[in-house]
Design an enzyme around this catalytic site. Structure first.
Site, PDB file in Angstrom:
ATOM      1  N   HIS A 179      38.642  48.761  82.644  1.00 23.98           N
ATOM      2  CA  HIS A 179      40.085  48.909  82.822  1.00 23.98           C
ATOM      3  C   HIS A 179      40.883  47.889  82.018  1.00 23.98           C
ATOM      4  CE1 HIS A 179      39.210  51.591  86.134  1.00 23.98           C
ATOM      5  NE2 HIS A 179      38.622  50.648  86.838  1.00 23.98           N
TER       6      HIS A 179
ATOM      7  N   HIS B 195      39.673  56.305  87.804  1.00 26.49           N
ATOM      8  CA  HIS B 195      38.233  56.567  87.646  1.00 26.49           C
ATOM      9  C   HIS B 195      38.005  58.065  87.549  1.00 26.49           C
ATOM     10  CE1 HIS B 195      38.821  53.009  90.255  1.00 26.49           C
ATOM     11  NE2 HIS B 195      38.021  52.463  89.381  1.00 26.49           N
TER      12      HIS B 195
END
Ligand SMILES: Nc1ncnc2c1ncn2[C@@H]1O[C@H](COP(=O)(O)OP(=O)(O)O)[C@@H](O)[C@H]1O
Ligand SMILES: Nc1ncnc2c1ncn2[C@@H]1O[C@H](COP(=O)(O)OP(=O)(O)O)[C@@H](O)[C@H]1O
Ligand SMILES: [Mg+2]
Ligand SMILES: [Mg+2]
Ligand SMILES: [Mg+2]
Ligand SMILES: [Mg+2]
Lengths: 333, 215, 333, 215
Positions: free
Chosen positions: A56, A218
């Site tokens: 991320h 995700h």
């Protein structure tokens, strides 16, 4: 899978090696690269730690630095770091003033941060938790505690980090972090999947002309999958969700974060911001602080999110304060 | 041949079986978790049991059962700190406490083992029964084992019954809606699907039942 | 084509509207959004202007701000802005100390910047040109004048911008820019194509397991197309090209820019930097300044480039100087 | 019917034909430029001529030929400042100067027009003959027109010959290796392909030959 990598098993550790080589302002403790801390702990300051899965960037570790965080435990791709790693980071950054944990609302992270806090408590380190849950798409109003934490955690880091840098005590830093949390809303839209290196194929499939509004970072499902619309229509639909959540009055100020999920060009992010700005102007709301770029990604996923922080004068001051981290610099004002 | 009680050597062998099992089931669990989750389960479980098994081999039988279980839990917590990784680790740490001091685990001890395992997960994860988690498999397993012990069953017979209970409980999870973890986002879409963590619970028990039946 | 946009014809102008709404530090002149200038021209300072096609953010306009550039003429996607636009920018930023043009070696840009300089000359504005040609893959040694300008132009901006900020005169700023140009080398690798909005399909096709070393930022062909190799091998091959060009001695210092082309996650860029750092260390060369991120993109193209600036003490000082632009902030040091 | 000399009205009509032509050829030119370039040519040429044609219509015949050509060049420079856009713009600006003061363009004037156009491009772009550019088509065109004028040909006959020269010259570009613009990167790969800019040159001339033949 088309990625720059060596053995996928080493993806996270080689990434971290690159980060330590590039940024002497961060280092690690306990001989474990995944326990990342600032190179210059500030005596007496409240420590702020975060952590979560890799994949991320700039989240989570990228915000360790002046005016923001002090440490970050780094997990595997989309996986929580361990309680032990969080505990090691905590021990190192605690300066006697206690440590605030700021992390996202995911069960793996919660379970591990709670275990870490138990360990730290046994050492007499005072720990508070603020759990980001800004994603309006992930649960309905009234069930906010079920919402996922996404890019809006940036505002919590920024406000809490500035408060800690001002020398405020743990309770105050926690109050401010929690206020920023309560006043932040995010909604995202995804156009393509990402590939977890150790898995090697797309996490989900999505049609060549489809988008999914509300998808998580995700690949968790969102609110609606539909034909790709124009940028303005996409933003209209997304902002509608945010506007129904908080009452923004004429004359109010907000901070805006337009976040690319990784594969979307910056040009497109500005086209999105243009529309967000128009909608805010229509309501007489001022976008006082604006950031456009990549702040919380899902590797190569194409897509974007919009986060809105409803400012008050305290948050206004703290959000504008200077910061200097490997992945985020802000010249104050 | 069958096993009436686990000694430390058996336990190490059991972990080897689990390691093989989760290496075989890796892609299946990735796909299962991928339906309503983030596909990581196959990776974390295969890593967790590979690391635990190797740690147990390295430590050796001399450490004794309780210490070996503690090593398994601690190793997993370190190597696979996902939701299921940490919960499974917690399970083994609690099982370690429950069988402290024993150098053999008979049917009664194995019942204590899985009760402690199941309760540990409940406490750490704060899930309720019916929330579509591994708990919905392991709680019936512990109950079945307790019943078998009361009925005086041998370890292989008790584990056989426990496997059947696990399988039935796993089927039950199909009618539940996920409340925790990444699957919770899928809500109604989780209806009809067996829970991924519950599947791990069933695989653990099935492997142990096989192990005691054929050792 | 899966992009956040409205009518493709308005892609550039809507992007610019977003940029002006987000960043009050820049504005435009002549009523033309494509003539972007800093909001606070510095009296007496040498002006630095750039320009080129859109689709490369942060290039070109993103570096207009304190410590870097004063204006940028903005073209359509991958197309030069007009001579008239460059001229309008020039007129606005000239403070009597003259203007330096820094742009890339592309025929459209050259032709237009030369026309602009003729117009400015008629107004008595002194103009100098420094034309970036850092891409080692685009022509052989001895034919450097044929090389394309790519991400390495960042170092020219940084050095020249700092020199101008120090108050140096036009000849000095030009000398420094030219020195930075001569000491910069870049090589890129592409993994996927980009899509020009008005064209609507991929510019070129490339196999699912292929990469092209040396590809240009508009999809111009590179040196070799082959099966995707490991990150380390890709860097080894790329750096080999750079090492044969300039003699780096033990004890030398360089600045390194690892640039994502748009679709490549930051995680992978750090894995690439890790290897670059190892190779430099092997030669006893210090990576004194390191930037990893997106500095010159080709919209959603997946890929990366490595730029190396061979430092001397003057460039070392200038590269390290503070800068604050909408797309690039650097806290000095 | 055929045209012996352009007046301002004819010129405006000629630009309308060019506008249509490049709108039709847009995708062809995108594909052609895409083979060894960046695919922008179809976009820039269709934009350039659409804008120029509209500007001429807006300005009207009253402005006179030279002024109209200047407007065409200035408009193109503004709307399509790519390599070909700016070179074409330069061509029209130079042609404007070359025919200054005339209110009719006969064969001789059209020869001056294309000579100035071609030389303007040469000066601005610094390409040499044989470098595989539009120059390799327009220079032979200018030469052919000059020859036709010396031979006393009418405008339609001269343009017919010019079109043949343009076509032959365009075929010649196939044996050249690109030295300029984005195509230069492709070097040997450009062998066998006709130059994209040269194709634009040929299209311009072919359209004008058609125009004078059928007006
Ligand atoms: N709070 C909880 N308590 C017990 N089990 C849980 C809890 N949250 C999730 N689980 C179990 O974990 C499984 C998913 O594991 P994993 O893939 O590691 O989690 P994540 O959703 O974080 O990726 C679910 O199928 C469920 O059985
Ligand atoms: N310096 C030059 N002089 C004359 N013509 C040129 C020059 N450079 C390029 N060209 C012409 O321009 C054509 C390509 O035009 P265009 O697509 O606008 O350029 P670019 O390569 O900048 O995208 C080439 O086919 C060639 O005929
Ligand atoms: Mg990216
Ligand atoms: Mg999972
Ligand atoms: Mg990007
Ligand atoms: Mg072109």
């Amino acid at each position: 899978m088309k990625k720059f990598l060596n053995d996928p098993v080493n993806f996270v550790d080689e990434m971290l090696e690159g980060i330590y080589l590039a940024h002497p302002a961060v280092t690690y403790v306990d001989g474990d690269k995944r326990c990342l801390v600032t190179s210059k702990v500030k005596p007496g300051k409240v420590g702020i730690a975060t952590g979560g899965g890799s994949g991320h960037l700039p989240l989570f570790l990228g915000y360790v630095g002046d005016g923001m965080l002090d440490g970050a435990a780094v997990g595997g791709v989309f996986q929580s770091p361990s309680a032990e790693q969080m505990y090691q980071v905590t021990k190192h950054i605690d300066q006697g003033a206690g440590v605030l944990y700021v992390y996202g609302n995911y069960s793996g992270d919660i379970i591990n941060f709670e275990m870490a806090a138990e360990l730290a408590d046994m050492d007499g380190v005072q720990v508070k938790h603020v759990v980001g849950n800004d994603d309006v798409a992930s649960s309905v109003v009234g069930e906010e505690h079920k919402r996922r934490g996404v890019a809006g955690i940036f505002f919590i880091y920024k406000a809490a980090g500035a408060a800690a840098a001002e020398g405020l005590p743990l309770d105050e830093v926690t109050r401010i972090a929690d206020k920023a949390r309560l006043r932040t809303r995010t909604i995202g839209v995804a156009l393509s999947s990402c590939v977890v290196p150790e898995i090697g194929h797309a996490t989900f499939s999505i049609g060549e002309d489809e988008m999914e509004i509300g998808m998580g970072i995700h690949g968790e499902p969102g609110i609606s999958r539909k034909k790709m619309g124009s940028a303005d229509l996409v933003i209209d639909e997304m902002m509608e969700r945010i506007f129904t959540e908080q009452s923004y009055n004429r004359g109010d100020s907000v901070a805006v974060l337009i976040n690319g999920l990784g594969g979307t060009p910056m040009e497109e992010l500005y086209i999105l911001f243009r529309r967000v700005s128009q909608l805010l102007q229509d309501r007489g709301v001022t976008a006082k602080h604006v950031w456009v770029g990549e702040f919380a990604t899902a590797m190569e996923m194409a897509g974007a999110s919009v986060s809105i922080l409803h400012l008050d004068s305290e948050l206004d001051r703290l959000v504008a304060a200077p910061a200097n981290t490997p992945f985020f610099q802000h010249v104050g004002g | 041949m069958s096993l009436q009680a686990f000694n430390a050597v058996d336990l190490i062998e059991q972990f080897k079986s689990w390691k093989e099992l989760f290496s075989e089931q890796r892609d299946f669990l990735i796909a299962l978790d991928g339906q309503v989750g983030d596909s990581d389960l196959g990776i974390t479980m295969s890593k967790a049991f590979a690391a635990a098994s190797e740690a147990l081999v390295a430590e050796g039988e001399g450490a004794g059962i309780s210490k070996l279980l503690r090593t398994a839990g601690a190793t997993m917590a370190r190597t696979a700190p996902s939701t299921m990784g940490t919960l499974t680790a917690t399970g083994f740490l609690r099982a370690s406490k429950a069988v402290d001091g024993k150098n053999k685990l008979d049917a009664n001890d194995i019942a204590l083992f899985w009760r402690a395992f199941s309760d540990g997960i409940a406490e750490r994860g704060k899930a309720k029964l019916g929330d579509k988690t591994i708990l919905d498999v392991l709680d019936p397993v512990a109950a079945s084992l307790e019943e078998s012990v009361n009925a005086g069953k041998t370890l292989p017979a008790a584990m056989h019954a426990a496997e059947e209970a696990a399988n039935a409980a796993l089927q039950q999870t199909k009618s539940m809606v996920a409340q925790h973890g990444k699957a919770a986002a899928f809500q109604q879409k989780t209806l009809g699907l067996q829970d991924a963590g519950g599947t791990v619970g069933h695989l653990l028990i099935r492997s142990m039942a096989d192990f005691v039946a054929h050792r």
